[in-house]
Design a protein around this motif. Structure first.
Motif, PDB file in Angstrom:
ATOM      1  N   ALA A 192      33.141  51.292  43.290  1.00  0.00           N
ATOM      2  CA  ALA A 192      34.113  51.079  44.363  1.00  0.00           C
ATOM      3  C   ALA A 192      33.720  49.874  45.204  1.00  0.00           C
ATOM      4  O   ALA A 192      34.563  49.042  45.570  1.00  0.00           O
ATOM      5  N   GLN A 193      32.427  49.762  45.497  1.00  0.00           N
ATOM      6  CA  GLN A 193      31.960  48.637  46.304  1.00  0.00           C
ATOM      7  C   GLN A 193      32.127  47.323  45.556  1.00  0.00           C
ATOM      8  O   GLN A 193      32.504  46.301  46.144  1.00  0.00           O
ATOM      9  N   MET A 194      31.859  47.325  44.250  1.00  0.00           N
ATOM     10  CA  MET A 194      32.031  46.102  43.463  1.00  0.00           C
ATOM     11  C   MET A 194      33.499  45.689  43.394  1.00  0.00           C
ATOM     12  O   MET A 194      33.830  44.500  43.517  1.00  0.00           O
ATOM     13  N   MET A 195      34.379  46.671  43.188  1.00  0.00           N
ATOM     14  CA  MET A 195      35.808  46.355  43.089  1.00  0.00           C
ATOM     15  C   MET A 195      36.346  45.789  44.400  1.00  0.00           C
ATOM     16  O   MET A 195      37.344  45.062  44.411  1.00  0.00           O
ATOM     17  N   ARG A 196      35.675  46.070  45.493  1.00  0.00           N
ATOM     18  CA  ARG A 196      36.098  45.532  46.777  1.00  0.00           C
ATOM     19  C   ARG A 196      35.893  44.018  46.843  1.00  0.00           C
ATOM     20  O   ARG A 196      36.430  43.358  47.731  1.00  0.00           O
ATOM     21  N   GLY A 197      35.140  43.472  45.885  1.00  0.00           N
ATOM     22  CA  GLY A 197      34.977  42.024  45.838  1.00  0.00           C
ATOM     23  C   GLY A 197      36.285  41.299  45.584  1.00  0.00           C
ATOM     24  O   GLY A 197      36.418  40.108  45.884  1.00  0.00           O
ATOM     25  N   ALA A 198      37.283  42.038  45.064  1.00  0.00           N
ATOM     26  CA  ALA A 198      38.597  41.428  44.804  1.00  0.00           C
ATOM     27  C   ALA A 198      39.271  40.972  46.084  1.00  0.00           C
ATOM     28  O   ALA A 198      40.193  40.146  46.043  1.00  0.00           O
ATOM     29  N   VAL A 199      38.822  41.489  47.233  1.00  0.00           N
ATOM     30  CA  VAL A 199      39.460  41.122  48.498  1.00  0.00           C
ATOM     31  C   VAL A 199      39.306  39.630  48.784  1.00  0.00           C
ATOM     32  O   VAL A 199      40.133  39.031  49.477  1.00  0.00           O
ATOM     33  N   ILE A 200      38.253  39.015  48.246  1.00  0.00           N
ATOM     34  CA  ILE A 200      38.068  37.574  48.439  1.00  0.00           C
ATOM     35  C   ILE A 200      39.207  36.800  47.792  1.00  0.00           C
ATOM     36  O   ILE A 200      39.742  35.844  48.365  1.00  0.00           O
ATOM     37  N   ILE A 201      39.599  37.227  46.579  1.00  0.00           N
ATOM     38  CA  ILE A 201      40.707  36.562  45.888  1.00  0.00           C
ATOM     39  C   ILE A 201      42.000  36.746  46.666  1.00  0.00           C
ATOM     40  O   ILE A 201      42.733  35.783  46.930  1.00  0.00           O
ATOM     41  N   PHE A 202      42.287  37.987  47.043  1.00  0.00           N
ATOM     42  CA  PHE A 202      43.534  38.262  47.764  1.00  0.00           C
ATOM     43  C   PHE A 202      43.564  37.548  49.112  1.00  0.00           C
ATOM     44  O   PHE A 202      44.599  36.993  49.509  1.00  0.00           O
ATOM     45  N   THR A 203      42.423  37.565  49.817  1.00  0.00           N
ATOM     46  CA  THR A 203      42.373  36.906  51.128  1.00  0.00           C
ATOM     47  C   THR A 203      42.551  35.400  50.982  1.00  0.00           C
ATOM     48  O   THR A 203      43.265  34.758  51.761  1.00  0.00           O
ATOM     49  N   GLY A 204      41.900  34.826  49.962  1.00  0.00           N
ATOM     50  CA  GLY A 204      42.019  33.389  49.735  1.00  0.00           C
ATOM     51  C   GLY A 204      43.441  32.979  49.403  1.00  0.00           C
ATOM     52  O   GLY A 204      43.956  31.983  49.927  1.00  0.00           O
ATOM     53  N   LEU A 205      44.114  33.757  48.526  1.00  0.00           N
ATOM     54  CA  LEU A 205      45.482  33.426  48.137  1.00  0.00           C
ATOM     55  C   LEU A 205      46.444  33.566  49.317  1.00  0.00           C
ATOM     56  O   LEU A 205      47.324  32.718  49.526  1.00  0.00           O
ATOM     57  N   LEU A 245      48.349  30.700  56.000  1.00  0.00           N
ATOM     58  CA  LEU A 245      47.650  29.827  56.944  1.00  0.00           C
ATOM     59  C   LEU A 245      47.547  28.389  56.455  1.00  0.00           C
ATOM     60  O   LEU A 245      46.917  27.559  57.112  1.00  0.00           O
ATOM     61  N   LYS A 246      48.131  28.111  55.275  1.00  0.00           N
ATOM     62  CA  LYS A 246      48.164  26.757  54.717  1.00  0.00           C
ATOM     63  C   LYS A 246      46.768  26.182  54.474  1.00  0.00           C
ATOM     64  O   LYS A 246      46.557  24.978  54.584  1.00  0.00           O
ATOM     65  N   GLN A 247      45.812  27.058  54.130  1.00  0.00           N
ATOM     66  CA  GLN A 247      44.474  26.583  53.808  1.00  0.00           C
ATOM     67  C   GLN A 247      44.448  26.088  52.359  1.00  0.00           C
ATOM     68  O   GLN A 247      44.980  26.753  51.470  1.00  0.00           O
ATOM     69  N   ARG A 248      43.811  24.962  52.130  1.00  0.00           N
ATOM     70  CA  ARG A 248      43.800  24.362  50.790  1.00  0.00           C
ATOM     71  C   ARG A 248      42.573  24.791  50.001  1.00  0.00           C
ATOM     72  O   ARG A 248      41.494  25.002  50.555  1.00  0.00           O
ATOM     73  N   PHE A 249      42.762  24.903  48.676  1.00  0.00           N
ATOM     74  CA  PHE A 249      41.667  25.236  47.783  1.00  0.00           C
ATOM     75  C   PHE A 249      40.972  23.962  47.306  1.00  0.00           C
ATOM     76  O   PHE A 249      41.622  22.966  46.983  1.00  0.00           O
TER      77      PHE A 249
END
Length: 353
Positions: free
Chosen positions: A91-104, A110-114
């Motif tokens: 469960a803790q590892m799967m929470r790493g997906a939040v970085i992808i969702f937050t970034g997208l 917020l118009k942040q560029r990759f």
């Protein structure tokens, strides 16, 4: 995870598993709403010292934080449900997906560029999540030998992982919304957490009341009854200790009264509940502070680093499936998640990035 439950219909106690994911959300929001009390105390102390207290900027309204609070409630309930179905470390590892969702979402809202390292980091995180997911869905030789461990009897690791992934999308919405309001109105972190907790507590109380009148899934009721029937400590000669007395307690999607009674009758659950309330308050205050001074993505990166502690502790105390091949998949997934996280934030500079 075992607790004693006392029922008013019989006045007797039954030993069974504590399963109240929505009731736990009430405890979480009690901790968060307590931050609002601490905030007002800090304002009073600052005024007594003749200092200017921290206050939100002009135009801020408490109901602005209703959306993040509802996101928090939804994500937390899904997370607790997922945790009841799979392993804590997974469960803790799967929470790493939040970085992808937050970034997208940060890119869209917020118009942040990759940069190139952001894209590479998210790619590695996706691969890591796939490895962790495979560790829960693929059959491995030797699983039967490890089925005796308590945590290896997770009800449905694959479904639990899916629910946790869905929860992370909602968490990402919460983080971006928080960042937008904090940056726009300069709201003190304690006030943010406190108002979110207050709105969330009201919503979770209403939700628990509604779920009390919705029947529980038959599979969940059958699982608890089977455990009850297999319990060698139940006095079978006592006519009050029978399944018919237990069914009315279980036949609710959530039974907060039952959950409260289980907590009251278990020292372990009392300590765990108090620890949950305090830790959630400190955790969310720290997280919003990071969001305030840095950004939402940085907060999620720091949060994801807890994985190694959760995983290592679970292995040490025997809460994890110890099949070497399954652990190998989890380890590979964790390393990829960690590398992807560091590369995303430019902590590790990848070649050609």
């Amino acid at each position: 995870r075992e607790a004693v439950v006392s029922t008013q219909s019989t006045g007797r106690s039954f030993q069974r598993e504590f399963y109240h994911p929505f009731f736990q959300s009430i405890l979480m929001f009690i901790g968060e709403s307590g931050c609002l009390v601490v905030y007002h105390i800090s304002v009073c102390l600052a005024q007594r010292r003749g200092e200017e207290p921290l206050r939100a900027g002009e135009g801020f309204k408490p109901y602005f934080l209703l959306i993040p609070a509802l996101c928090d409630l939804t994500a937390t309930s899904m997370l607790y449900l997922g945790l009841s179905l799979t392993y804590a470390s997974v469960a803790q590892m799967m929470r790493g997906a939040v970085i992808i969702f937050t970034g997208l979402l940060a890119r869209v809202a917020l118009k942040q560029r990759f940069q190139r390292h952001n894209v590479l980091g998210m790619f590695l995180i996706v691969i890591g999540l796939i490895y962790v997911g495979l560790s829960q869905t693929l059959p491995f030789p030797g699983d039967a030998e490890d089925s005796s461990s308590a945590q290896s009897n997770a009800r449905s690791p694959a479904l639990g992982s899916i629910m946790i992934l869905a929860a992370q999308l909602i968490v990402a919405v919460q983080m971006i919304t928080e960042q937008k309001f904090i940056s726009q109105y300069d709201v003190p972190p304690l006030q943010v957490v406190g108002w979110e907790g207050t709105w969330g507590l009201i919503a979770s109380l209403i939700l628990n009341l509604v779920f009390f009148f919705i029947p529980q899934f038959k599979s969940q009721v059958d699982s608890v009854i089977n455990d009850f029937n297999a319990d060698a400590h139940v006095n079978r000669t006592d006519p009050l200790c029978n399944v018919d007395k237990l069914k009315p307690v279980l036949d609710h999607l959530e039974n907060p009264i039952d959950g409260l009674l289980q907590v009251v009758h278990s020292k372990e659950l009392i300590l765990a509940s108090v620890g949950l309330i305090v830790s959630i308050a400190v955790f969310n205050w720290s997280g919003v502070s990071v969001t305030s001074y840095l950004n939402a993505t940085t907060r999620m990166i720091i949060d994801s680093l807890r994985t190694i502690l959760v995983w290592g502790f679970g292995l040490c105390v025997g809460w994890e499936n110890k099949n070497p091949r399954r652990i190998g998949y989890e380890l590979a997934g964790f390393v990829l998640l960690l590398m992807g996280t560091f590369i995303y934030k430019d902590i590790i500079i990848a070649p050609a990035c």
